[in-house]
Each structure stands twice: as structure tokens, then as C-alpha cells.
Design an enzyme around this catalytic site. Structure first.
Site: not given
Lengths: 261, 201
Positions: A11, A130
Site C-alpha cells: 500500500d 472491499d
């Protein structure tokens, strides 16, 4: 037989490696290019490079980081975060990625999955979902809802339905990321992962919650995942790729072991 | 100097980056004359056989490749470049280059757990020694992404196999031509070694 894959997710925020807990409280933990190279040398199977601020702050992908990683790391590599159009996808593929990860933009415009799949081939299109656990309802019969914008916005989409629809639109793989499990290091969401893996014919990559090698064992067996995403376990130096893979291989998981040259 | 053939079939820049990393000089071309004069050729690619063949023909690269093969130029095919060197491909029912007799065949797996495309790391077993595979050890794995596999008519042209619901050829070749179904440029240090072996072959 194919090996199960260990994939690390980098990330990236403002060009630096970040790790969040339940998608908030991110902190910088290093240089993504150096980390990518370190994991490659340890025998990682694949990388995901995710620009975590791109979709919420309307920022483009950091193409120079992508191309620097691609110059040093010779394993498959996907990029996500803020990809809204086929042109965005084309830029990251030209910069050196094999695959694109579509997330929020695909929820808003499902046609993007089909268009990207037709343009680059299904093998280049990863649908990243997600997912948040919610009470079962008529709208969300599976009890799992798709959320976007880094977990901040509920969509009303049922995760299981969205997974099947993504496959139908031409996604070549699915990343199933549990926001409940993300960063907890308490284990992957096995029920969710298995439910989706049993419902689709494309590879499922489990994401969120990996803290110990046995968590990977559980999600690759009971969770029926084809691959497991790891972040914290590697980023903080708690384990090496080799240690995780040895653990899995000793327990009968088919996995690629990189031998010393 | 390795000449990389550009026919709009993807992964060219990945192969270029791998060669740069190894310090092996390369150039990218879509010019048939450059292909005819090349010292060494890599013929990479991802995508569909029919589209690949039509671009090769449009650019006159099909005949340039045939001439280079006949002239003894070392050629390495990768992925789709391992399939369209055969006579035909079941994909798009395409007529291909015919450098080797045989065809590219679609996987027909009966096990519902085996997904198509065959995508991921899989072991490659050498069945006939070849200089490009000289460093391989049993169990070594390479990265594959494909729905069709190359099946030469002459089994002695198969140098390595892999297994996905049954054995299939993973590396084939004849004389100055060698081709791998896996992505050498994305298969870590072992894949880079295949590219390095080719540069010295």
C-alpha cells in the site's frame, strides 16, 4: 499442479509504503521499491502495488514508482488505486505491470471491467473487492456488503453477487479483502473467502487478517483460496517469504520454494 | 544485440526490462528488414493467435521470421510466440507460421477445480537436455498464463513438460529455434537464467 501463490500488497501513500489497521490509522513504513525487491529476492510469487489515497483524494497513480519496481522485480505485478478508465489501465501496464486492480471505479462503472478485459485480456484484470460484514437482509442476502473509497462508503451491493457479476464481466481474478479482518493479524475471513471461492470459476486471492503462517494455511485449505495476500507479516519483518512458504510446504501445501542459486 | 519483434502483442517491454537488467543489449523493431538481418531474435507475446498472425502478416514479419529461421538465426519464442510458430492454432482457428509441424491446442480439463486460463507458477520438467534449460533442477517452477498449449507433431521436438490436468509441452524447439510456453521474463531468477542462456546460445 499449480502452486498456491503468496502475494504481498504494498500500500503506497505519497510514494511511501504504508500499512493500515482496519483501513484507518495508516503510517509510513518504508520505500516500496526496496521492499518489492527484498520480497522478490525472498521468493515472493507476485506483488500488488496499491495507491491507497488515489481514489479518495482524486490522485493519479505514481507511475515512476511502478516503472522502478518493474525494472528490478521479475515476477507478475499488479497495480491498483484510482484507475478509472481503460487509458489509466493502459498507462500502468505500459509502465511495467501485468495486471490492473479495479476497485471503486468498477463499482461505479461495471462496464470498465468488461472494457478492460476486452482490451487487455481477462488475465490482466483483477477485481478487488472491499467487503464488510453486515446483518443479512433482502438486499444483502450473503451478509457481506461491498464498500468503496477505502472502506468508507457502503454501496448496497451484496459481495457474493458482485463477485459473480465481476467474473461474468470478464475479471480474471478476484481479490476478496475483508475490512473486518484488515490489519488485525487475527486470521483471514474464512467464511467469506470460501463462499466466494466456491461460487466463481476464477482464482480467488484472500486478503486481510494474515498474521501468522497458520492463517495462510487455513485460508488456502478451509478458505479454498488460490492465493493469499500478506502485508503486516512481511512489512514489519516478523516473517520472511521463505519462512511462510516452508511452513506451508511442510504441511503439504503445493508452493514454489525458491532455491539458492 | 537481441532483436525483439513488435507486433502489438503485449509484454515486449517486460522482456526488454529483463534483458536490460541482465545487461544484454536489445532493440525493439517491427521492420522486417531488421528482423532478416538480426543476430538473435526474441519473439514474445500475449494475446490471441488470430490477431497476432494478422499483425505479423500486415507488417511482413511472417516471411521475415521464416527467412531468419531458415538462415539459422537463433530465435526464442515466448508464450504466444511458442504457439504461432506451429502450423495452426485452435484459437481463432488461425493458420500460423509453420516453422514447426503441429498445432496449439486448447486445454480441456475435466476437473472443475482446474481453471482456464492456466495461470500461476507450475513445475517444469526437462525431458530432453537443451542449452537454454541447462540450469534447471527437478521441481523448478515458472510462471504461466495461457489457455492453449503447443503440441508439435514430432514428439522429439519437446524439451520440457508441465502438468495441468495432464502433461503438456512447456518448451519446444528445432535447430536454431527454441520456445517456452511460460513467461521467462516474469519467472524470477530462473526465468532470467533462460534469457541469459539464450543470449549465449
Amino acid at each position: 499442479m499449480l502452486s498456491k501463490r503468496i502475494i504481498s500488497c504494498l500500500d503506497v501513500r505519497d510514494g511511501k509504503l504504508a500499512k493500515s489497521v482496519k483501513f484507518v490509522d495508516t503510517r509510513d513504513i518504508g520505500d516500496p521499491v526496496a521492499k518489492a525487491r527484498e520480497y522478490y529476492e525472498q521468493g515472493l510469487d507476485e506483488l500488488v502495488f496499491y495507491d491507497i489515497t488515489a481514489s479518495s483524494e482524486d490522485r493519479g497513480i505514481l507511475l515512476d514508482v511502478v516503472s522502478r519496481v518493474a525494472e528490478q522485480v521479475f515476477i507478475p505485478f499488479s497495480v491498483g488505486g484510482g484507475l478509472r478508465t481503460v487509458e489509466d489501465c493502459s498507462r500502468v501496464l505500459l509502465a511495467g505491470a501485468e495486471k490492473v486492480n479495479l476497485n471503486s471505479a468498477a463499482v461505479k462503472n461495471p462496464g470498465l471491467i468488461a472494457e478492460a478485459s476486452k482490451t487487455f485480456g481477462a488475465q490482466a484484470v483483477v477485481l478487488s473487492m472491499d467487503v464488510l460484514k453486515v446483518p443479512k437482509s433482502a438486499a444483502i442476502p450473503s451478509g457481506y456488503e461491498i464498500v468503496i473509497h477505502g472502506g468508507r462508503t457502503p454501496t448496497g451491493l451484496d459481495a457474493l453477487e458482485w463477485a459473480k457479476r465481476g467474473e461474468g464481466l470478464g475479471a480474471g481474478e478476484l481479490v476478496v479483502n475483508s475490512i473486518d479482518a484488515d490489519g488485525t493479524k487475527a486470521g483471514y475471513e474464512l467464511t467469506l473467502t470460501r463462499m466466494i471461492a466456491e461460487a466463481v470459476g476464477i482464482p480467488v486471492i484472500a486478503s486481510g487478517g494474515g498474521g501468522k503462517p497458520e492463517h495462510l494455511y487455513d485460508v488456502l485449505t478451509e478458505g479454498k483460496a488460490d492465493a493469499a495476500l500478506v502485508a503486516s507479516m512481511l512489512h514489519y519483518g516478523e516473517y520472511t517469504v521463505g519462512e511462510i512458504k516452508s511452513y506451508l510446504a511442510e504441511r503439504g501445501i503445493k508452493i514454489r520454494i525458491q532455491k539458492d542459486e | 544485440m537481441i532483436t525483439l519483434i513488435d507486433y502489438n502483442a503485449g509484454n515486449l517491454t517486460s522482456v526488454r526490462r529483463a534483458l536490460d537488467h541482465l545487461g544484454i543489449p536489445s532493440r525493439i523493431t517491427s521492420d522486417p528488414e531488421t528482423v532478416r538481418r538480426a543476430d538473435r531474435i526474441i519473439f514474445p507475446g500475449v494475446g490471441a493467435a488470430g490477431a497476432a498472425m494478422s499483425v505479423l502478416r500486415q507488417r511482413g514479419l511472417d516471411s521475415a521470421l521464416k527467412e531468419a529461421f531458415a538462415a539459422g538465426t537463433p530465435i526464442l519464442g515466448i508464450c504466444i510466440g511458442c504457439q504461432i510458430i506451429l502450423d495452426r492454432s485452435q484459437e481463432d482457428d488461425a493458420e500460423c507460421l509453420g516453422l514447426l509441424r503441429g498445432q496449439a491446442i486448447r486445454f480441456s480439463v475435466t476437473d472443475p477445480l482446474l481453471k482456464i486460463p492456466h495461470m500461476g507458477w507450475n513445475a517444469v520438467r526437462v525431458t530432453r537436455p537443451h542449452p537454454l534449460l541447462a540450469h534447471l533442477r527437478p521441481g523448478d517452477e515458472f510462471y504461466f498464463v495461457h489457455s492453449y498449449y503447443p503440441q508439435p507433431a514430432d514428439a522429439s521436438q519437446i524439451y520440457a513438460v508441465s502438468d495441468y490436468g495432464g502433461e503438456f509441452p512447456a518448451a519446444i524447439g528445432k535447430d536454431n529455434l527454441f520456445a517456452v510456453q511460460f513467461h521467462a521474463e516474469k519467472s524470477g531468477p530462473l526465468g532470467l537464467m533462460v534469457l541469459e542462456n539464450f543470449s549465449k546460445w
